[in-house]
Design an enzyme around this catalytic site. Structure first.
Site, short mmCIF file in Angstrom:
data_model
loop_
_atom_site.label_atom_id
_atom_site.label_comp_id
_atom_site.label_asym_id
_atom_site.label_seq_id
_atom_site.Cartn_x
_atom_site.Cartn_y
_atom_site.Cartn_z
N ARG A 138 -8.11 6.43 4.12
CA ARG A 138 -7.96 5.06 3.64
C ARG A 138 -9.29 4.32 3.63
O ARG A 138 -9.61 3.62 2.68
CB ARG A 138 -6.94 4.29 4.49
N ASN B 31 -0.96 4.22 4.15
CA ASN B 31 -0.30 5.49 4.48
C ASN B 31 1.17 5.37 4.14
O ASN B 31 1.75 4.27 4.18
CB ASN B 31 -0.42 5.79 5.97
#
EC number: 3.6.1.7
Length: 96
Positions: free
Chosen positions: A20, A38
Site C-alpha cells: 500500500r 487491503n
C-alpha cells in the site's frame, strides 16, 4: 491531457509487505490521486484518478510491486462515476 479513473485489484503476496505504501508513493510520484486499501480476501484494492499517461505509469509500477511482494495479477477496470473526495491527494482506506 486525458483524465481517467480506474479501479485496481492486485492479487499475490501483497499484504504485509509494504504494498500500500509502495502504491501511494508511485501514485504521488506520477501526480495521481485516489486511495488504496487491503481487502479481507488478501488482495489490495486501489482507485486511481489522473492523466491517462500518469495512471498508466502508476499501473506499471503496481504490476512490479515492492521487492518483498509477489504480484500474480493486476485487474484494472475503468470507472466513470466520481468517488467522494477523489479531487486530489492519495489516501489509505480501511480494510474492507
Amino acid at each position: 491531457m486525458t483524465s481517467t479513473r480506474v479501479r485496481v485489484r492486485v492479487r499475490g503476496h501483497v499484504q504485509g509487505v509494504g504494498y500500500r505504501w509502495f502504491t501511494r508513493d508511485a501514485a504521488e510520484a506520477h501526480h495521481v490521486s485516489g486511495w488504496v486499501r487491503n481487502r479481507r480476501d488478501g488482495t489490495v484494492e486501489a482507485e486511481l484518478h489522473g492523466d491517462a499517461d500518469d495512471v498508466e505509469a502508476t499501473l506499471v509500477e503496481m504490476r512490479r510491486g515492492p521487492v518483498s511482494a509477489r504480484v500474480d495479477a493486476v485487474e484494472v477496470m475503468s470507472i466513470d462515476a466520481p468517488s467522494p473526495g477523489d479531487a486530489s491527494g492519495f489516501e489509505f482506506r480501511q480494510t474492507s
